[in-house]
Design a protein around this motif. Sequence first.
Motif, PDB file in Angstrom:
ATOM      1  N   ILE A 199    -130.840  -2.899 -32.229  1.00 10.81           N
ATOM      2  CA  ILE A 199    -130.387  -1.517 -32.005  1.00 10.81           C
ATOM      3  C   ILE A 199    -129.686  -1.442 -30.639  1.00 10.81           C
ATOM      4  O   ILE A 199    -129.671  -2.411 -29.892  1.00 10.81           O
ATOM      5  CB  ILE A 199    -131.568  -0.509 -32.006  1.00 10.81           C
ATOM      6  N   GLU A 224    -138.128   2.040 -33.204  1.00 10.75           N
ATOM      7  CA  GLU A 224    -136.818   2.110 -33.869  1.00 10.75           C
ATOM      8  C   GLU A 224    -136.415   0.732 -34.414  1.00 10.75           C
ATOM      9  O   GLU A 224    -135.712   0.623 -35.410  1.00 10.75           O
ATOM     10  CB  GLU A 224    -135.781   2.581 -32.837  1.00 10.75           C
ATOM     11  N   LYS A 258    -138.278   2.703 -28.457  1.00  7.05           N
ATOM     12  CA  LYS A 258    -137.204   1.758 -28.827  1.00  7.05           C
ATOM     13  C   LYS A 258    -137.749   0.679 -29.765  1.00  7.05           C
ATOM     14  O   LYS A 258    -137.102   0.276 -30.723  1.00  7.05           O
ATOM     15  CB  LYS A 258    -136.629   1.064 -27.583  1.00  7.05           C
ATOM     16  N   SER A 312    -128.124  -6.401 -30.833  1.00  5.75           N
ATOM     17  CA  SER A 312    -128.688  -5.341 -29.984  1.00  5.75           C
ATOM     18  C   SER A 312    -127.809  -5.192 -28.754  1.00  5.75           C
ATOM     19  O   SER A 312    -127.220  -6.167 -28.272  1.00  5.75           O
ATOM     20  CB  SER A 312    -130.096  -5.699 -29.510  1.00  5.75           C
TER      21      SER A 312
END
Length: 435
Positions: free
Chosen positions: A382, A355, A352, A406
């Motif tokens: 994200i 990313e 994560k 997020s």
Amino acid sequence: MKNAFEIQGGKKLKGEIIPQGAKNESLQVISAVLLTKEKVTISNVPDIVDVNKLIELLGDMGVIVERLSTDTYTFEAKDIDLDFFQSDAFKQKGGSLRGSIMIVGPLLARFGRGSIPKPGGDKIGRRRLDTHFLGFEKLGAKFNYNATDEFYNVDASNLQGTYILLDEASVTGTANIVMAAVLAKGTTTLYNAACEPYLQQLCKMLNRMGANISGIGSNLLTIEGVTELHGTEHKMLPDMIEIGSFIGLAAMTGSEITIKDVQYKELGIIPEVFKRMGIKLELRGDDIFIPAQEYYEIETFIDGSLMTISDAPWPGFTPDLLSICLVVAVQAKGSVLIHQKMFESRLFFVDKLLEMGANIILCDPHRATVIGLDKQVQLRGISMTSPDIRAGVSLLIAALSAKGKSTIYNIEQIERGYQHIDKRLQALGADIVRV
């Protein structure tokens, strides 16, 4: 659809935050109320799922529980319904809570029998319970495993003190064996015992209740069995994992934060590890003040080699803060090797972070090298899911420092360990909402 957190990152935070009571201590000291029929008062209890479930479980067993204030309870375990342990309700409730293993030691000690469903909890690789069972067996308990309903019944009608060398310095294992041994006949010598502050707190509380434990704070405990224990009052330590998380949060978001009433002398090596990562912090009274920092630089070892941060049994660095160190290193200047020795899948949340734009090489399930971005590049927001309590908070810290929005799903994992985290962060100026 379960709850999620939506976070608009990139805001500087400011203010004071009070750490909750220690989660890992609470599961031990709350279980210890079963050792006496007298009233026990416990304060600074964190309002989190794992602790509330344990308190509810005690109530189901017949403990009279009274909540005096938001963080203070009295427990009176004079009439325990031992048949409850054969019920479906117990199998279902006990199985969903890792902490339920902690009631076994006190039950064996006081009633000579107990039952354990196979425990649940965090998914962070194998977490064996052998240490608990081997300790109970050495004290004379006999186990009977029923494979069809995954249930252990334990007969401990004649516990005798003995010499026990633990196969690992397990905190919960040590606590459970200590609670079983305080009412056993004769002397128990427990070597390679865990010596975390939580465990010292438990031992001091048991001594106030009439137990006879010496060697507290070392890895060699001597327990002289007594015939009964009495009521007491106990105040829990602040949660050192929360304190470490807030230090990391301040650094990563460049915020000025004061963490109140931290019981600094009980934090061990934790402040030093964050200082090695270049984070400035100062002690003011018993508060930790972290100034707003534009940059922080990871030290190297004296010979110039790459800094390694790894976990070790207390007084070494707690594994629960390695996820936080990893995420904080993402925006540091310099590089660091994070070596997670105890659990094999605690680093699996780095995908994560990658990313989001982090620079991390996952070497294997136990090691990750973080090449700091030095705040030259901001992480981007994200959508992600929290795999376990500590990774969840690390991702939350990353999201608060990131650019844009997020979303974190599966936040009940975070809330098993951190109370009202959204409200407390909002008070510091964070843009976090529950959806």
